[in-house]
Design an enzyme around this catalytic site. Sequence first.
Site, PDB file in Angstrom:
ATOM      1  N   TRP A  35       0.831  -1.197   0.000  1.00  0.00           N
ATOM      2  CA  TRP A  35       0.000   0.000   0.000  1.00  0.00           C
ATOM      3  C   TRP A  35       0.873   1.257   0.000  1.00  0.00           C
ATOM      4  O   TRP A  35       1.324   1.708   1.056  1.00  0.00           O
ATOM      5  CB  TRP A  35      -0.912  -0.007   1.237  1.00  0.00           C
ATOM      6  CG  TRP A  35      -1.903  -1.116   1.209  1.00  0.00           C
ATOM      7  CD1 TRP A  35      -3.073  -1.140   0.517  1.00  0.00           C
ATOM      8  CD2 TRP A  35      -1.812  -2.384   1.882  1.00  0.00           C
ATOM      9  NE1 TRP A  35      -3.713  -2.347   0.715  1.00  0.00           N
ATOM     10  CE2 TRP A  35      -2.961  -3.125   1.544  1.00  0.00           C
ATOM     11  CE3 TRP A  35      -0.875  -2.962   2.741  1.00  0.00           C
ATOM     12  CZ2 TRP A  35      -3.193  -4.406   2.018  1.00  0.00           C
ATOM     13  CZ3 TRP A  35      -1.098  -4.237   3.215  1.00  0.00           C
ATOM     14  CH2 TRP A  35      -2.255  -4.942   2.853  1.00  0.00           C
ATOM     15  N   HIS A  63      -6.821   1.817   2.118  1.00  0.00           N
ATOM     16  CA  HIS A  63      -7.853   0.801   1.887  1.00  0.00           C
ATOM     17  C   HIS A  63      -8.984   1.019   2.890  1.00  0.00           C
ATOM     18  O   HIS A  63      -8.839   1.818   3.830  1.00  0.00           O
ATOM     19  CB  HIS A  63      -7.273  -0.624   1.967  1.00  0.00           C
ATOM     20  CG  HIS A  63      -6.485  -0.939   3.212  1.00  0.00           C
ATOM     21  ND1 HIS A  63      -6.013  -2.179   3.504  1.00  0.00           N
ATOM     22  CD2 HIS A  63      -6.099  -0.170   4.271  1.00  0.00           C
ATOM     23  CE1 HIS A  63      -5.365  -2.182   4.645  1.00  0.00           C
ATOM     24  NE2 HIS A  63      -5.404  -0.968   5.129  1.00  0.00           N
ATOM     25  N   ARG A  91      -3.940   5.999  -3.077  1.00  0.00           N
ATOM     26  CA  ARG A  91      -2.641   5.320  -3.168  1.00  0.00           C
ATOM     27  C   ARG A  91      -1.654   6.187  -3.935  1.00  0.00           C
ATOM     28  O   ARG A  91      -2.005   6.738  -4.990  1.00  0.00           O
ATOM     29  CB  ARG A  91      -2.767   3.984  -3.893  1.00  0.00           C
ATOM     30  CG  ARG A  91      -3.718   3.049  -3.189  1.00  0.00           C
ATOM     31  CD  ARG A  91      -3.149   1.730  -2.864  1.00  0.00           C
ATOM     32  NE  ARG A  91      -4.164   0.966  -2.149  1.00  0.00           N
ATOM     33  CZ  ARG A  91      -4.484  -0.285  -2.406  1.00  0.00           C
ATOM     34  NH1 ARG A  91      -3.846  -0.928  -3.363  1.00  0.00           N
ATOM     35  NH2 ARG A  91      -5.417  -0.884  -1.703  1.00  0.00           N
ATOM     36  N   GLN A 135     -13.275   1.581  -2.741  1.00  0.00           N
ATOM     37  CA  GLN A 135     -13.260   0.157  -2.361  1.00  0.00           C
ATOM     38  C   GLN A 135     -14.547  -0.211  -1.643  1.00  0.00           C
ATOM     39  O   GLN A 135     -15.240   0.633  -1.078  1.00  0.00           O
ATOM     40  CB  GLN A 135     -12.082  -0.134  -1.426  1.00  0.00           C
ATOM     41  CG  GLN A 135     -10.765  -0.343  -2.155  1.00  0.00           C
ATOM     42  CD  GLN A 135      -9.676  -0.897  -1.259  1.00  0.00           C
ATOM     43  OE1 GLN A 135      -9.762  -0.826  -0.032  1.00  0.00           O
ATOM     44  NE2 GLN A 135      -8.635  -1.430  -1.872  1.00  0.00           N
ATOM     45  N   VAL A 167      -5.858 -11.441   7.612  1.00  0.00           N
ATOM     46  CA  VAL A 167      -6.719 -12.630   7.485  1.00  0.00           C
ATOM     47  C   VAL A 167      -5.870 -13.897   7.527  1.00  0.00           C
ATOM     48  O   VAL A 167      -4.706 -13.887   7.148  1.00  0.00           O
ATOM     49  CB  VAL A 167      -7.550 -12.612   6.173  1.00  0.00           C
ATOM     50  CG1 VAL A 167      -8.749 -11.705   6.292  1.00  0.00           C
ATOM     51  CG2 VAL A 167      -6.702 -12.238   4.972  1.00  0.00           C
ATOM     52  N   ALA A 175     -13.864 -11.553   5.882  1.00  0.00           N
ATOM     53  CA  ALA A 175     -13.792 -10.174   5.388  1.00  0.00           C
ATOM     54  C   ALA A 175     -13.364 -10.208   3.935  1.00  0.00           C
ATOM     55  O   ALA A 175     -12.772 -11.186   3.475  1.00  0.00           O
ATOM     56  CB  ALA A 175     -12.789  -9.366   6.215  1.00  0.00           C
TER      57      ALA A 175
HETATM   58  C1  YSA Z   1      -8.253  -8.221   1.640  1.00  0.00           C
HETATM   59  C2  YSA Z   1      -8.638  -9.127   2.611  1.00  0.00           C
HETATM   60  C3  YSA Z   1      -9.634  -8.730   3.491  1.00  0.00           C
HETATM   61  O1  YSA Z   1      -9.980  -9.571   4.462  1.00  0.00           O
HETATM   62  C4  YSA Z   1     -10.250  -7.485   3.437  1.00  0.00           C
HETATM   63  C5  YSA Z   1      -9.845  -6.587   2.450  1.00  0.00           C
HETATM   64  C6  YSA Z   1      -8.856  -6.963   1.556  1.00  0.00           C
HETATM   65  C7  YSA Z   1      -8.396  -5.995   0.527  1.00  0.00           C
HETATM   66  C8  YSA Z   1      -7.172  -5.189   0.981  1.00  0.00           C
HETATM   67  N1  YSA Z   1      -7.518  -4.230   2.028  1.00  0.00           N
HETATM   68  C9  YSA Z   1      -6.629  -4.409  -0.224  1.00  0.00           C
HETATM   69  O2  YSA Z   1      -6.634  -3.196  -0.243  1.00  0.00           O
HETATM   70  N2  YSA Z   1      -6.202  -5.214  -1.208  1.00  0.00           N
HETATM   71  S1  YSA Z   1      -5.681  -4.652  -2.639  1.00  0.00           S
HETATM   72  O3  YSA Z   1      -4.567  -3.761  -2.433  1.00  0.00           O
HETATM   73  O4  YSA Z   1      -5.401  -5.803  -3.486  1.00  0.00           O
HETATM   74  O5  YSA Z   1      -6.866  -3.823  -3.262  1.00  0.00           O
HETATM   75  C10 YSA Z   1      -8.173  -4.406  -3.349  1.00  0.00           C
HETATM   76  C11 YSA Z   1      -8.801  -4.063  -4.667  1.00  0.00           C
HETATM   77  O6  YSA Z   1      -8.759  -2.656  -4.890  1.00  0.00           O
HETATM   78  C12 YSA Z   1      -8.066  -4.668  -5.867  1.00  0.00           C
HETATM   79  O7  YSA Z   1      -8.485  -5.996  -6.085  1.00  0.00           O
HETATM   80  C13 YSA Z   1      -8.508  -3.742  -6.982  1.00  0.00           C
HETATM   81  O8  YSA Z   1      -9.803  -4.103  -7.458  1.00  0.00           O
HETATM   82  C14 YSA Z   1      -8.658  -2.406  -6.289  1.00  0.00           C
HETATM   83  N3  YSA Z   1      -7.490  -1.545  -6.549  1.00  0.00           N
HETATM   84  C15 YSA Z   1      -6.259  -1.653  -6.004  1.00  0.00           C
HETATM   85  N4  YSA Z   1      -5.464  -0.651  -6.445  1.00  0.00           N
HETATM   86  C16 YSA Z   1      -6.216   0.093  -7.306  1.00  0.00           C
HETATM   87  C17 YSA Z   1      -7.517  -0.485  -7.377  1.00  0.00           C
HETATM   88  N5  YSA Z   1      -8.490   0.048  -8.144  1.00  0.00           N
HETATM   89  C18 YSA Z   1      -8.175   1.173  -8.864  1.00  0.00           C
HETATM   90  N6  YSA Z   1      -6.968   1.776  -8.826  1.00  0.00           N
HETATM   91  C19 YSA Z   1      -5.971   1.279  -8.069  1.00  0.00           C
HETATM   92  N7  YSA Z   1      -4.803   1.914  -8.008  1.00  0.00           N
END
Ligand code: YSA
Length: 263
Positions: free
Chosen positions: A60, A91, A117, A131, A174, A231
Site C-alpha cells: 500500500w 484501503h 494510493r 473500495q 486474514v 472479510a
Molecule cells: C483483503 C482481505 C480482506 O480480508 C479485506 C480486504 C482486503 C483488501 C485489501 N484491504 C486491499 O486493499 N487489497 S488490494 O490492495 O489488493 O486492493 C483491493 C482491490 O482494490 C483490488 O483488487 C482492486 O480491485 C482495487 N485496486 C487496487 N489498487 C487500485 C484499485 N483500483 C483502482 N486503482 C488502483 N490503483
Amino acid sequence: MPIMTESKGHQHPISLAISDIIGIFGSMGFEVAEGPEAESEYYNFDTLNIPKHHPARDMWDTFWLKSKPTEEDPSTSLGAGKNAKQLLRTHTSPVQVRYMESHKPPFRIIAPGKVYRYEATDATHEAQFYQLEGLVVGKNISLAHLKGTLETFFSKFFGAASTVRMRPSYFPFVEPGVEVDVSCFRCAGEAGKQCSVCKGTGWIEIMGAGLVHPKVLEGAGIDPHEWSGFAFGAGIDRLLVLRHGLPDVRLLYSGDLRVTDQF
Ligand code: YSA
C-alpha cells in the site's frame, strides 16, 4: 422556433454502483459502516496486524499527511501508546477495526468508500478510487459463508449466475487469505479467447478476502475463541469497469459527459 432542451443532472456512475451494492447487501442483512478518509497509521496498518517496517506495508503506497492530530478530532485522539501519525487511508479495511471496537458481535457490514494510493495511474489504476469492504463476525463463520455471500452478490451485480473460486493469497489481517475469482458473467468460459472480459479463461480475478485473523479480532476486543469472521475488499471502480466494459478506469473521473451520460 427551435426547441430548447434542458439537460438534467444525474448521479455519477460510481454513486449509482454504490447504491446498487448497498441494496444487494442490504437484502442479505448487511448494514453500512463508515470511517474517516484521513486516517491514523494505527488504524490503517497497526491494528490490521501490519507492524512498522513489515514488508507487507509495501502493498500500500501511502500519502502521508503533515498535519498534527488534534484533541477535538475523535479519529485522531488515540491515547497513549497509539500511533496517531496521519495518512490518507490506503484501503477501507480500517473501518473493520473501528466497527469491531464499538459493536458487539454478531454483525455483518459493508463499508464502501474512497481510498488513496501514491502510485502512477494507468488503465486499471487510479491514485484515488473506491473500495468495498465487507465484514461478518459470528459463531463458526467459515469460508463457505464467504463463498455463498459473494456468489449471491456477483449474481445480482453482474446479472448472471455466478460461481466463486478461491486461491491461496496473503493479507496480514486474514488467515487464511484468499484471492477470489468469479466465473465470467459475459461468456461463462464458452467464448474462448474472443471474450474481452475473461480472455477465454472463464474466470475474472476480483478481490482479496479471508477469515479475520485472531490477532485482529483480539486487538479490537473480540474473543477469537468465541467468535470468527470473514472479510473481503474489492475495487468498486474495477467492478464497474468490468460490468460495463469500460476501456479505462480513469474515464470515470474524467468529467466527460459522453461517458457519464451513458449511465
Ligand atoms: C483483503 C482481505 C480482506 O480480508 C479485506 C480486504 C482486503 C483488501 C485489501 N484491504 C486491499 O486493499 N487489497 S488490494 O490492495 O489488493 O486492493 C483491493 C482491490 O482494490 C483490488 O483488487 C482492486 O480491485 C482495487 N485496486 C487496487 N489498487 C487500485 C484499485 N483500483 C483502482 N486503482 C488502483 N490503483
